[in-house]
Design a protein around this motif. Structure first.
Motif, mmCIF file in Angstrom:
data_model
loop_
_atom_site.group_PDB
_atom_site.id
_atom_site.type_symbol
_atom_site.label_atom_id
_atom_site.label_comp_id
_atom_site.label_asym_id
_atom_site.label_seq_id
_atom_site.Cartn_x
_atom_site.Cartn_y
_atom_site.Cartn_z
ATOM 1 N N ASP A 264 77.149 -20.308 92.918
ATOM 2 C CA ASP A 264 78.007 -19.594 92.294
ATOM 3 C C ASP A 264 78.782 -20.332 91.103
ATOM 4 O O ASP A 264 78.965 -20.107 89.801
ATOM 5 C CB ASP A 264 79.165 -18.729 92.980
ATOM 6 N N LYS A 265 79.182 -21.525 91.763
ATOM 7 C CA LYS A 265 79.934 -22.589 90.522
ATOM 8 C C LYS A 265 79.103 -22.835 89.710
ATOM 9 O O LYS A 265 79.329 -22.982 88.353
ATOM 10 C CB LYS A 265 80.525 -23.465 91.371
ATOM 11 N N ALA A 266 77.833 -23.114 90.145
ATOM 12 C CA ALA A 266 76.863 -23.568 89.213
ATOM 13 C C ALA A 266 76.430 -22.543 88.180
ATOM 14 O O ALA A 266 76.329 -23.030 87.028
ATOM 15 C CB ALA A 266 75.375 -23.963 89.973
ATOM 16 N N ARG A 267 76.262 -21.445 88.513
ATOM 17 C CA ARG A 267 75.961 -20.475 87.475
ATOM 18 C C ARG A 267 77.033 -20.005 86.349
ATOM 19 O O ARG A 267 76.974 -19.897 85.196
ATOM 20 C CB ARG A 267 75.826 -19.009 88.135
ATOM 21 N N ASP A 268 78.439 -20.313 86.843
ATOM 22 C CA ASP A 268 79.562 -20.344 85.931
ATOM 23 C C ASP A 268 79.360 -21.271 84.630
ATOM 24 O O ASP A 268 79.610 -21.068 83.521
ATOM 25 C CB ASP A 268 80.837 -20.337 86.709
ATOM 26 N N TYR A 269 79.202 -22.716 85.375
ATOM 27 C CA TYR A 269 78.959 -23.607 84.311
ATOM 28 C C TYR A 269 77.742 -23.502 83.287
ATOM 29 O O TYR A 269 78.164 -23.715 82.231
ATOM 30 C CB TYR A 269 78.953 -24.944 84.913
ATOM 31 N N LEU A 270 76.599 -23.216 83.929
ATOM 32 C CA LEU A 270 75.566 -23.247 83.141
ATOM 33 C C LEU A 270 75.696 -21.907 82.238
ATOM 34 O O LEU A 270 75.212 -22.108 81.175
ATOM 35 C CB LEU A 270 74.112 -22.824 84.072
ATOM 36 N N THR A 271 76.252 -21.018 82.670
ATOM 37 C CA THR A 271 76.515 -19.702 81.650
ATOM 38 C C THR A 271 77.235 -20.206 80.567
ATOM 39 O O THR A 271 77.114 -19.423 79.434
ATOM 40 C CB THR A 271 77.118 -18.346 82.357
ATOM 41 N N ALA A 286 69.990 -25.373 80.495
ATOM 42 C CA ALA A 286 70.818 -24.477 81.401
ATOM 43 C C ALA A 286 70.141 -23.113 81.686
ATOM 44 O O ALA A 286 70.057 -22.633 82.773
ATOM 45 C CB ALA A 286 72.162 -24.276 80.794
ATOM 46 N N THR A 287 69.249 -22.720 80.401
ATOM 47 C CA THR A 287 68.656 -21.520 80.860
ATOM 48 C C THR A 287 67.579 -21.707 81.775
ATOM 49 O O THR A 287 67.415 -20.744 82.676
ATOM 50 C CB THR A 287 67.899 -21.074 79.452
ATOM 51 N N LYS A 288 67.138 -22.905 81.691
ATOM 52 C CA LYS A 288 65.982 -22.943 82.793
ATOM 53 C C LYS A 288 66.469 -23.104 84.144
ATOM 54 O O LYS A 288 65.759 -22.363 85.052
ATOM 55 C CB LYS A 288 65.070 -24.301 82.484
ATOM 56 N N LYS A 289 67.508 -23.924 84.310
ATOM 57 C CA LYS A 289 68.283 -23.900 85.464
ATOM 58 C C LYS A 289 68.734 -22.392 86.045
ATOM 59 O O LYS A 289 68.495 -22.065 87.260
ATOM 60 C CB LYS A 289 69.360 -24.730 85.571
ATOM 61 N N LEU A 290 69.026 -21.810 85.212
ATOM 62 C CA LEU A 290 69.584 -20.236 85.411
ATOM 63 C C LEU A 290 68.156 -19.468 86.062
ATOM 64 O O LEU A 290 68.410 -18.577 86.912
ATOM 65 C CB LEU A 290 70.457 -19.505 84.255
ATOM 66 N N LEU A 291 67.345 -19.672 85.431
ATOM 67 C CA LEU A 291 66.049 -18.936 85.692
ATOM 68 C C LEU A 291 65.735 -19.238 87.298
ATOM 69 O O LEU A 291 65.409 -18.566 88.186
ATOM 70 C CB LEU A 291 64.911 -19.092 84.983
ATOM 71 N N THR A 292 65.680 -20.561 87.361
ATOM 72 C CA THR A 292 65.311 -20.986 88.815
ATOM 73 C C THR A 292 66.250 -20.708 89.703
ATOM 74 O O THR A 292 65.954 -20.297 90.958
ATOM 75 C CB THR A 292 65.359 -22.675 88.687
ATOM 76 N N LEU A 293 67.600 -20.296 89.216
ATOM 77 C CA LEU A 293 68.776 -20.062 90.420
ATOM 78 C C LEU A 293 68.506 -18.582 90.682
ATOM 79 O O LEU A 293 68.790 -18.044 91.691
ATOM 80 C CB LEU A 293 70.115 -20.320 89.642
ATOM 81 N N ASN A 294 68.177 -17.673 89.501
ATOM 82 C CA ASN A 294 67.980 -16.295 89.935
ATOM 83 C C ASN A 294 66.690 -15.999 90.675
ATOM 84 O O ASN A 294 66.839 -15.380 91.291
ATOM 85 C CB ASN A 294 67.887 -15.792 88.527
ATOM 86 N N ILE A 295 65.580 -16.908 90.538
ATOM 87 C CA ILE A 295 64.380 -16.475 91.265
ATOM 88 C C ILE A 295 64.662 -17.082 92.615
ATOM 89 O O ILE A 295 64.182 -16.319 93.505
ATOM 90 C CB ILE A 295 63.380 -17.478 90.629
ATOM 91 N N SER A 296 65.490 -18.050 93.100
ATOM 92 C CA SER A 296 65.495 -18.528 94.464
ATOM 93 C C SER A 296 66.272 -17.706 95.233
ATOM 94 O O SER A 296 66.479 -17.562 96.421
ATOM 95 C CB SER A 296 66.165 -19.939 94.410
ATOM 96 N N GLN A 297 67.446 -16.751 94.731
ATOM 97 C CA GLN A 297 68.104 -15.749 95.393
ATOM 98 C C GLN A 297 67.636 -14.491 95.429
ATOM 99 O O GLN A 297 66.653 -13.994 94.752
ATOM 100 C CB GLN A 297 69.529 -15.712 94.469
#
Length: 297
Positions: A264-271, A286-297
């Motif tokens: 959750d904190k990671a998503r806030d910073y990357l956004t 950051a966009t790549k990290k957000l995509l990876t984060l959304n896929i993993s959840q």
């Protein structure tokens, strides 16, 4: 008569009684004393309970050995994973350093400051006057008719894209910053941390203070101190909100939170990076990290 009868009865009873065998006589003189003692003191065979106890103890030792083997394998896997993370962090820092060096070759760079060039004496953007043709001779060519149509306007050259000017720093500031920067690049992390801290203490208002604050966080990451690194990256936005490193600092904060399993904190910073600093290298990462984060959840 009676005496004779008693004697006969006694003789008769003695003849009819069983003969008792005498114990066998063993001659130990032919054996050494130790062998004779061992023959007389034979150890008894172990009991069933002793054998069961030894068997149970052996099984317990085997179980402990298996547990220790499992712990050793687990620690080996942990060490291998830490080595991979350390290698990835060093590679990330190396890529960033190379990227900054590439930017420095095209002109003024935020991490490799250069003196501000002087203004040119003439305006280079103004088009050069065209050469006038030689006037025709009246005898050779007829006079052209007068054209009332005004000549077309010359195309206006596009205005050049304004670049962020390099920060103006003194020679002493520049030398101190480069010393700490090169120490980090060459792997002398402790010297780099000391150098950047001294720089921020000596030149808190320098044009490169924000950059020094950012690279201080990178140095702490190399030292495997993510908590101190987070504090250093947070100070970039807190103390130097207009720094060119603000987007990179926010990205690194999100990356650290992601590594610490705080999605959750990671998503806030990357956004924040993608929304506040679009079309930047940090925003694309950051966009790549957000995509990876959304896929993993």
């Amino acid at each position: 008569m009676n005496k004779r009868l008693v004697i006969l009865l006694a003789a008769y009873c003695g003849l009819n009684s069983p003969v008792q065998a005498l114990p066998e006589v063993i001659d130990n003189s032919a054996y050494p004393p130790s062998a004779a003692a061992a023959a007389n003191n034979i150890a008894p065979s172990p009991s069933t309970s002793s054998l069961m106890e030894m068997t149970g103890r052996l099984e317990q030792l085997q179980t402990e050995v298996q547990q220790l083997t499992g712990k050793v394998e687990e620690q080996a896997n942990t060490i291998a994973e830490l080595k991979k993370q350390q290698k990835a962090r060093l590679g990330d820092v190396e890529d960033r350093l190379q990227s900054l060096e590439g930017k420095g070759t095209s002109g003024a760079s935020a991490d490799t400051p250069a003196p501000v060039p002087e203004a040119p004496a003439s305006d280079a953007s103004a088009p050069a006057p065209a050469a006038e043709p030689a006037p025709p001779r009246a005898a050779d060519t007829p006079r052209p008719p007068i054209d009332a149509t005004p000549p077309a306007a010359a195309p206006v050259p596009a205005a050049p894209v304004a670049k962020t000017p390099a920060p103006v720093v003194s020679d002493a500031e520049n030398a101190a910053y480069k010393s700490a920067y090169l120490a980090l690049r060459s792997g002398h992390t402790d010297d780099a941390i000391s150098g950047f801290n001294n720089y921020l203490t000596t030149y808190p208002n320098s044009g490169l203070a924000g950059n020094a604050q950012y690279w201080l966080g990178e140095a702490y990451l190399v030292k495997k101190d993510p908590e101190t690194a987070k504090q250093a990256f947070s100070n970039v936005g807190k103390n130097y909100p207009n720094s060119a490193k603000q987007a990179d600092a926010l990205y690194m904060l999100g990356k650290i939170e992601l590594d610490q399993n705080h999605p959750d904190k990671a998503r806030d910073y990357l956004t924040q990076v993608t929304s506040q600093y679009p079309n930047t290298t940090a925003a694309r990462a950051a966009t790549k990290k957000l995509l990876t984060l959304n896929i993993s959840q």
